[in-house]
Enzyme design. Structure first.
Site, PDB file in Angstrom:
ATOM      1  N   THR A 379     -17.647  12.788 -18.626  1.00 60.16           N
ATOM      2  CA  THR A 379     -18.701  13.166 -17.909  1.00 60.16           C
ATOM      3  C   THR A 379     -19.858  13.097 -18.819  1.00 60.16           C
ATOM      4  OG1 THR A 379     -17.291  15.011 -17.702  1.00 60.16           O
ATOM      5  CG2 THR A 379     -19.350  14.959 -16.454  1.00 60.16           C
ATOM      6  N   THR A 397     -34.498  25.330 -19.134  1.00 60.95           N
ATOM      7  CA  THR A 397     -35.576  25.680 -20.068  1.00 60.95           C
ATOM      8  C   THR A 397     -36.269  24.455 -20.645  1.00 60.95           C
ATOM      9  OG1 THR A 397     -36.089  26.960 -22.071  1.00 60.95           O
ATOM     10  CG2 THR A 397     -34.036  25.752 -22.090  1.00 60.95           C
ATOM     11  N   ASN A 399     -37.672  25.377 -23.517  1.00 56.04           N
ATOM     12  CA  ASN A 399     -37.667  26.206 -24.735  1.00 56.04           C
ATOM     13  C   ASN A 399     -38.860  27.159 -24.722  1.00 56.04           C
ATOM     14  OD1 ASN A 399     -36.597  27.320 -26.992  1.00 56.04           O
ATOM     15  ND2 ASN A 399     -37.456  25.825 -28.409  1.00 56.04           N
ATOM     16  N   GLN A 418     -37.140  21.516 -27.607  1.00 58.92           N
ATOM     17  CA  GLN A 418     -35.780  22.009 -27.854  1.00 58.92           C
ATOM     18  C   GLN A 418     -35.283  21.633 -29.243  1.00 58.92           C
ATOM     19  OE1 GLN A 418     -34.566  24.665 -25.704  1.00 58.92           O
ATOM     20  NE2 GLN A 418     -34.954  23.087 -24.184  1.00 58.92           N
ATOM     21  N   SER A 451     -28.645  29.633 -26.589  1.00 65.13           N
ATOM     22  CA  SER A 451     -28.142  30.981 -26.276  1.00 65.13           C
ATOM     23  C   SER A 451     -27.969  31.170 -24.779  1.00 65.13           C
ATOM     24  CB  SER A 451     -29.132  32.036 -26.783  1.00 65.13           C
ATOM     25  OG  SER A 451     -29.299  31.931 -28.163  1.00 65.13           O
TER      26      SER A 451
HETATM   27  O1  DON Z   1     -31.493  27.421 -25.354  1.00 65.51           O
HETATM   28  C1  DON Z   1     -31.983  28.424 -25.868  1.00 65.51           C
HETATM   29  O2  DON Z   1     -31.309  29.314 -26.369  1.00 65.51           O
HETATM   30  C2  DON Z   1     -33.501  28.588 -25.873  1.00 65.51           C
HETATM   31  N1  DON Z   1     -34.122  27.293 -25.908  1.00 65.51           N
HETATM   32  C3  DON Z   1     -33.917  29.401 -24.683  1.00 65.51           C
HETATM   33  C4  DON Z   1     -35.421  29.640 -24.644  1.00 65.51           C
HETATM   34  C5  DON Z   1     -35.824  30.770 -23.809  1.00 65.51           C
HETATM   35  O3  DON Z   1     -35.018  31.464 -23.226  1.00 65.51           O
HETATM   36  C6  DON Z   1     -37.271  31.033 -23.731  1.00 65.51           C
HETATM   37  N2  DON Z   1     -37.486  32.108 -22.825  1.00 65.51           N
HETATM   38  N3  DON Z   1     -38.101  33.033 -22.780  1.00 65.51           N
END
Ligand code: DON
Length: 570
Positions: A379, A397, A399, A418, A451
């Site tokens: 996939t 997101t 980011n 990201q 995360s």
């Molecule tokens: O993937 C991650 O962990 C981060 N890029 C998430 C970013 C995020 O949650 C920003 N929000 N407030």
């Protein structure tokens, strides 16, 4: 089957007074279907699809595409996502739409004069990973949906073309990022006024280029993005700006289907997202690390001890995260991180009344042998569920706020940053203060560690709860706390989401607490040795709970003007 319109349990209240769509409450109840997002127009888009006979997957896709228009500082076509879904027939799917590093990425790409330069990983051309959101949304639509991609794209395109009133929260973020947005002509033109000042709350934001891309997506699906005009314009812009992302990178982007991570807590099956998210592993670790304590008794008799135990579990989990986690296609991520004996041994480090003096990563079994991944099966958190048994948990997101701040002229798409979720050098903190090592160093085609923790909980195989959040590493702690409160303390989903939260991410070595946490509890935590940092809000979560008697309870984050809605049977 969902059919007909059904009564919609969504009413006045909640939002912030601007003309930014219908107003929804933060909590809504209904038996037929439910949806919770951060924006009323996204929730409304999902509801329209449900009312038209679509299912929860269709509704989630419609909401996600609408968020790319009305909440573009948080998520959108230029970003990535993880989608955890439970299909009506009971099978679970984990769609990894995380960005990948371009083919020309390498471990030293953010080092200048021997030092890591976070400006490069956070703003501008080099910060941008190959976006995965469009491919993943489309895949959710084709795998679990009922053929409503075009209708969803159409609704989003209309709002992009006609405009929507900027909510307070969006305007505040615009103000905060004004100077970086100013650096990129197309970003400036869309988000700032002619004199360079940020657009204000209530002002109508029209995004004509984005409307055009959404129209193209409606007509031709993801090819319009990965092989069409967007790819051409982006490739040319990157070449001019010294970026490395190419049309080939876009054409070779693929979503990955991952094996959902299943663990147990308090008699429930917790289904989480595996690496390259760290969310599933560390939510599972935190829950397991605290399971030997009588949490209900602690909360009733000595709440500071409850928060202490949870905070220490977070510290232990984040120490492992920094040492071991990365894209499983590149780094050896040990499955032993969720091994029961390993976690029991780590849990024994937690002492009531006293902080562990020094936390280091553990030694999980099977290092180098028993690994996550290596077997890809070809996939703003939003969530939707329906009475056919489709449940969707999607975290999406770009980011940080407005991602890289880059909009390639002619596209209207805000591109992610990201690449900053990689460890740009060992031990160098990213925008969220997270550290990592070689496991999460940039490499061609690699996915930066995340995360994001979309989670679905089953009881005896029946879905009863889904939750997840936005907020960088705080996603893990917020998700774990909602699960702990619902499953161990017996709170309802709306109580659990509203309760004060704490966060610890190992480095920095501070326990972050929301200001709402009682001063007496905070003082007791301090006396146990915790360095306390106060903050206004930890993470932005969305959740849906279900029980046979009352049906769905959709809950949007009460810390923001979120939008939950539910539908009754006719
Ligand atoms: O993937 C991650 O962990 C981060 N890029 C998430 C970013 C995020 O949650 C920003 N929000 N407030």
């Amino acid at each position: 089957m969902l059919s007909g319109t059904g009564a919609i349990a969504a009413a006045v209240g909640g939002a912030d007074g601007t003309n930014s769509g219908p107003q929804f409450r933060a909590v809504a109840r209904g038996k037929r279907a439910a949806i919770a997002t951060v924006h009323p127009l996204a929730t409304e888009a999902g509801l329209k699809i449900l009312a038209d006979g679509g299912n929860a997957a269709d509704a989630a896709v419609a909401a996600a595409l609408m968020l790319s228009v009305v909440d573009g500082h948080n998520s959108g076509l230029g970003g990535g996502c993880f989608i955890l879904a439970r299909a009506a027939d009971g099978h679970m799917v984990a769609i990894d739409g995380r960005e990948t590093a371009p083919a020309a990425a390498h471990a030293e790409m953010f080092i200048r004069n021997g030092k890591a330069d976070a400006n490069l990983s956070q703003t501008g051309a080099l910060a941008i990973g190959v976006p995965g959101a469009v491919a993943a949304y489309h895949r959710l639509s084709t795998e679990l949906g009922t053929g409503r991609w075009a209708a969803a794209a159409q609704m989003a395109a209309e709002v992009a073309a006609d405009g929507f009133a900027l909510p307070e929260s969006y305007a505040a973020r615009l103000k905060g990022e004004r100077s970086d947005l100013q650096k990129f002509p197309a970003s400036r033109e869309i988000f700032l006024r002619e004199n360079g000042s940020p657009r204000l709350a209530g002002e109508t934001l029209v995004q004509s280029d984005l409307a055009k891309i959404l129209e193209e997506l409606k007509q031709s699906g993801p090819d319009a993005f990965y092989r069409g005009r967007f790819a051409e314009l982006t490739d040319a812009w990157m070449k001019q700006q010294g970026g490395i992302l190419t049309a080939d990178d876009l054409a070779s982007y693929r979503v990955r289907f991952r094996e959902p991570l299943e663990t147990k807590f308090q008699g429930h099956q917790i289904i989480g997202f595996p690496p390259p998210s760290s969310g599933g592993v560390h939510v599972a670790q935190i829950l397991s690390l605290i399971d030997r304590f009588d949490l209900q008794q602690l909360m009733q008799q000595e709440p500071a001890a409850f928060y202490h135990v949870v905070g220490e579990a977070m510290r232990l989990a984040f120490a492992d995260r920094a040492a071991f986690l990365g894209d499983p296609g590149f780094a050896d991520v040990p499955r032993g991180l969720i091994d029961a004996d390993y976690l029991a041994q780590r849990s024994s480090l937690i002492q009531l009344g006293k902080r562990i003096p020094l936390v280091r990563e553990g030694a999980p079994p099977g290092i180098g042998i028993d690994l996550f991944g290596r077997r890809p099966r070809h996939t703003t958190h939003l969530t939707a569920a329906d009475d056919d048994g489709n449940w969707i948990a999607m975290t999406s997101t770009i980011n940080t706020t407005f991602g890289s701040k880059v909009v390639v002229p002619g596209t209207g798409v805000v591109l992610n940053n990201q690449m900053d979720d990689f460890a740009i050098a060992p031990g160098v903190p990213n925008a969220f203060g997270l550290v990592g090592n070689a496991a999460n160093a940039p490499a061609p085609g690699k996915r930066p560690l995340s995360s994001m923790s979309p989670t679905i909980v089953l009881k005896d195989g029946v879905p009863v709860l889904t939750c997840g959040a936005a907020g960088g590493p705080r996603i893990i702690s917020a998700t774990a706390q909602i699960l702990i409160r619902c499953l161990a303390l017996g709170e309802s989903v709306d109580q659990a989401i509203a309760a004060p939260r704490i966060h610890h991410q190992w480095v920095p070595d501070s326990l972050v607490v929301e200001r709402e946490l009682q001063p007496l509890i905070v003082a007791q935590l301090e006396s146990m040795g915790h360095d306390i940092q106060r903050t206004s809000a930890i993470a932005t979560a969305q959740a849906i709970g279900w029980n046979a008697e009352s049906g769905f309870v959709a809950t949007a984050e009460p810390r923001l003007p979120g939008a939950a809605a539910a539908m009754e049977n006719e």
